[in-house]
Design a protein around this motif. Structure first.
Motif, PDB file in Angstrom:
ATOM      1  N   VAL A 274       0.853  -1.188   0.000  1.00 44.39           N
ATOM      2  CA  VAL A 274       0.000   0.000   0.000  1.00 44.39           C
ATOM      3  C   VAL A 274       0.890   1.240   0.000  1.00 44.39           C
ATOM      4  CG1 VAL A 274      -1.803   1.290   1.193  1.00 44.39           C
ATOM      5  CG2 VAL A 274      -1.815  -1.219   1.257  1.00 44.39           C
ATOM      6  N   LEU A 275       0.691   2.094  -0.991  1.00 41.86           N
ATOM      7  CA  LEU A 275       1.414   3.363  -1.061  1.00 41.86           C
ATOM      8  C   LEU A 275       0.599   4.411  -0.318  1.00 41.86           C
ATOM      9  CD1 LEU A 275       2.494   3.358  -4.826  1.00 41.86           C
ATOM     10  CD2 LEU A 275       3.809   2.602  -2.840  1.00 41.86           C
ATOM     11  N   ALA A 276       1.164   4.927   0.774  1.00 43.47           N
ATOM     12  CA  ALA A 276       0.442   5.890   1.609  1.00 43.47           C
ATOM     13  C   ALA A 276       1.248   7.164   1.799  1.00 43.47           C
ATOM     14  CB  ALA A 276       0.109   5.259   2.958  1.00 43.47           C
TER      15      ALA A 276
ATOM     16  N   ALA B  26       2.379  -9.857  -6.675  1.00 43.15           N
ATOM     17  CA  ALA B  26       2.054  -8.838  -5.674  1.00 43.15           C
ATOM     18  C   ALA B  26       0.960  -7.911  -6.181  1.00 43.15           C
ATOM     19  CB  ALA B  26       3.302  -8.023  -5.325  1.00 43.15           C
ATOM     20  N   VAL B  27       0.104  -7.468  -5.264  1.00 39.74           N
ATOM     21  CA  VAL B  27      -0.943  -6.503  -5.576  1.00 39.74           C
ATOM     22  C   VAL B  27      -0.604  -5.197  -4.867  1.00 39.74           C
ATOM     23  CG1 VAL B  27      -3.387  -5.937  -5.376  1.00 39.74           C
ATOM     24  CG2 VAL B  27      -2.688  -8.293  -5.873  1.00 39.74           C
ATOM     25  N   ILE B  28      -0.535  -4.127  -5.643  1.00 42.26           N
ATOM     26  CA  ILE B  28      -0.208  -2.805  -5.114  1.00 42.26           C
ATOM     27  C   ILE B  28      -1.464  -1.943  -5.163  1.00 42.26           C
ATOM     28  CG2 ILE B  28       1.272  -0.771  -5.348  1.00 42.26           C
ATOM     29  CD1 ILE B  28       3.135  -2.550  -7.091  1.00 42.26           C
ATOM     30  N   THR B  29      -1.714  -1.204  -4.099  1.00 43.68           N
ATOM     31  CA  THR B  29      -2.762  -0.192  -4.119  1.00 43.68           C
ATOM     32  C   THR B  29      -2.210   1.067  -3.466  1.00 43.68           C
ATOM     33  OG1 THR B  29      -5.107   0.262  -3.660  1.00 43.68           O
ATOM     34  CG2 THR B  29      -3.862  -0.845  -1.924  1.00 43.68           C
TER      35      THR B  29
ATOM     36  N   VAL C 182       2.878  -8.183 -11.868  1.00 43.72           N
ATOM     37  CA  VAL C 182       2.586  -7.309 -10.725  1.00 43.72           C
ATOM     38  C   VAL C 182       1.317  -6.538 -11.056  1.00 43.72           C
ATOM     39  CG1 VAL C 182       3.415  -5.370  -9.329  1.00 43.72           C
ATOM     40  CG2 VAL C 182       5.018  -7.137 -10.101  1.00 43.72           C
ATOM     41  N   HIS C 183       0.466  -6.318 -10.075  1.00 41.95           N
ATOM     42  CA  HIS C 183      -0.837  -5.718 -10.341  1.00 41.95           C
ATOM     43  C   HIS C 183      -1.050  -4.458  -9.498  1.00 41.95           C
ATOM     44  CE1 HIS C 183      -1.686  -9.484 -12.352  1.00 41.95           C
ATOM     45  NE2 HIS C 183      -1.365 -10.125 -11.247  1.00 41.95           N
ATOM     46  N   PHE C 184      -1.681  -3.455 -10.094  1.00 41.46           N
ATOM     47  CA  PHE C 184      -2.032  -2.239  -9.375  1.00 41.46           C
ATOM     48  C   PHE C 184      -3.533  -2.010  -9.448  1.00 41.46           C
ATOM     49  CE2 PHE C 184      -3.143   2.246  -9.213  1.00 41.46           C
ATOM     50  CZ  PHE C 184      -2.561   2.622  -8.024  1.00 41.46           C
ATOM     51  N   VAL C 185      -4.119  -1.647  -8.311  1.00 39.40           N
ATOM     52  CA  VAL C 185      -5.529  -1.262  -8.249  1.00 39.40           C
ATOM     53  C   VAL C 185      -5.602  -0.010  -7.372  1.00 39.40           C
ATOM     54  CG1 VAL C 185      -7.876  -1.972  -7.695  1.00 39.40           C
ATOM     55  CG2 VAL C 185      -6.160  -3.711  -8.287  1.00 39.40           C
ATOM     56  N   GLY C 186      -6.052   1.087  -7.938  1.00 41.18           N
ATOM     57  CA  GLY C 186      -6.149   2.317  -7.159  1.00 41.18           C
ATOM     58  C   GLY C 186      -7.265   2.235  -6.133  1.00 41.18           C
ATOM     59  N   SER C 187      -7.029   2.848  -4.965  1.00 46.00           N
ATOM     60  CA  SER C 187      -8.103   2.956  -3.981  1.00 46.00           C
ATOM     61  C   SER C 187      -7.935   4.251  -3.196  1.00 46.00           C
ATOM     62  CB  SER C 187      -8.147   1.749  -3.035  1.00 46.00           C
ATOM     63  OG  SER C 187      -6.913   1.552  -2.372  1.00 46.00           O
TER      64      SER C 187
END
Length: 283
Positions: free
Chosen positions: A67-69, A90-93, A116-121
């Motif tokens: 998680v990018l915070a 890995a899943v990145i959000t 590698v996967h990204f899903v914005g939240s």
């Protein structure tokens, strides 16, 4: 169960996420990543984190959820480094309040490394205060979290990100990145701009009035005390939608000014009653 959760940026949102994930028992290991070990130390001491790292690649290595915070524009820059260091699968959000920019970066990166996967939240939760010291275990309970997959987003990754927020008690809503950015410009970014402008207007019009400011003014302008560095990045990242929202806001102010200046009390009452009814529906 998340085997290893890496949180990049352990401030209000990142710290609250660590606390909530720990409280709900959703991860076997939680790693905090940041530039300053001193700022990470409180979260390590109180058990929200299992370990910390000031090395980004080391901190996210082996994590199945990342998680990018960090602030919005920093997240966009960090994403490329995280993508290279992330484990396959890995899943990145992220938790940023704008999505167009980071989604474009993610789609470019995915073209070179699709495992590698990204899903914005975007959790619609927070405070005008910042830092781990104000992090709360219940910050996401009952909050709305917007998840922003695109047509190219892996379905399983999107599902897992939504499930994480739901497990923390959030109401999950799905929007495409562009619709998200316009919606938050209206419901979040414009109110902040209005609060800053209101404080400035009072100072310009009657600065002495601040000494008698009561709850109404303080409640209306509370968010004007938000972190300037964080909000500079948000406004610049969502510049187009914010500018469009300001056009609508100026038009609304012009309409209200005309009613105040006019000689039609009934029309003014009708306007105020209509807006009152709209606001009451939020409750």
């Amino acid at each position: 169960m998340i085997e290893r959760l890496a949180i990049v940026g352990v401030g209000l949102l990142g710290g609250s996420l660590a606390k909530a994930v720990r409280a709900h028992g959703l991860a076997r290991e939680i790693v905090g990543v940041g530039r300053d070990a001193g700022r990470l130390a409180p979260a390590l001491r109180d058990g929200a984190l299992d370990r910390v790292s000031t090395d980004l690649a080391e901190g996210v290595a082996g994590a199945d959820r990342i998680v990018l915070a960090a602030p919005v524009l920093a997240n966009e820059t960090l994403l490329a480094q995280v993508w290279r260091a992330a484990a396959a699968g890995a899943v990145i959000t992220d938790v940023g309040s704008t999505k167009g920019g980071i989604v474009r970066v993610a789609e470019r990166l995915a073209a070179g490394r699709r495992e590698v996967h990204f899903v914005g939240s975007h959790p619609m939760a927070g405070s005008e205060k910042a830092g781990y010291a104000v992090a709360r275990v219940d910050l996401f309970q009952g909050a709305t979290v917007v998840v922003t997959p695109t047509e190219s987003t892996d379905g399983g990754a999107a599902k897992s990100v939504g499930e994480l927020w739901a497990a923390l008690g959030a109401r999950v809503v799905t929007l495409d990145p562009e619709s998200h950015d316009r919606a938050v410009a209206a419901i979040s970014h414009l109110p902040h701009v209005a609060a800053w402008a209101l404080v400035e207007a009072v100072v310009a019009f009657e600065p002495g009035a601040l000494q008698i400011a009561a709850r109404g003014f303080k409640d209306t302008t509370r968010i004007a005390a938000s972190d300037p560095d964080v909000w500079r990045e948000i406004l610049l990242a969502n510049r187009s939608a914010v500018q469009a929202s300001l056009v609508a806001y100026r038009r609304a102010l012009d309409d209200l000014e005309a009613l105040v200046a006019g000689d039609d009390p009934a029309a003014l009452t009708t306007y105020l009653a209509r807006v009152k009814s709209t606001r009451e529906r939020l409750s």
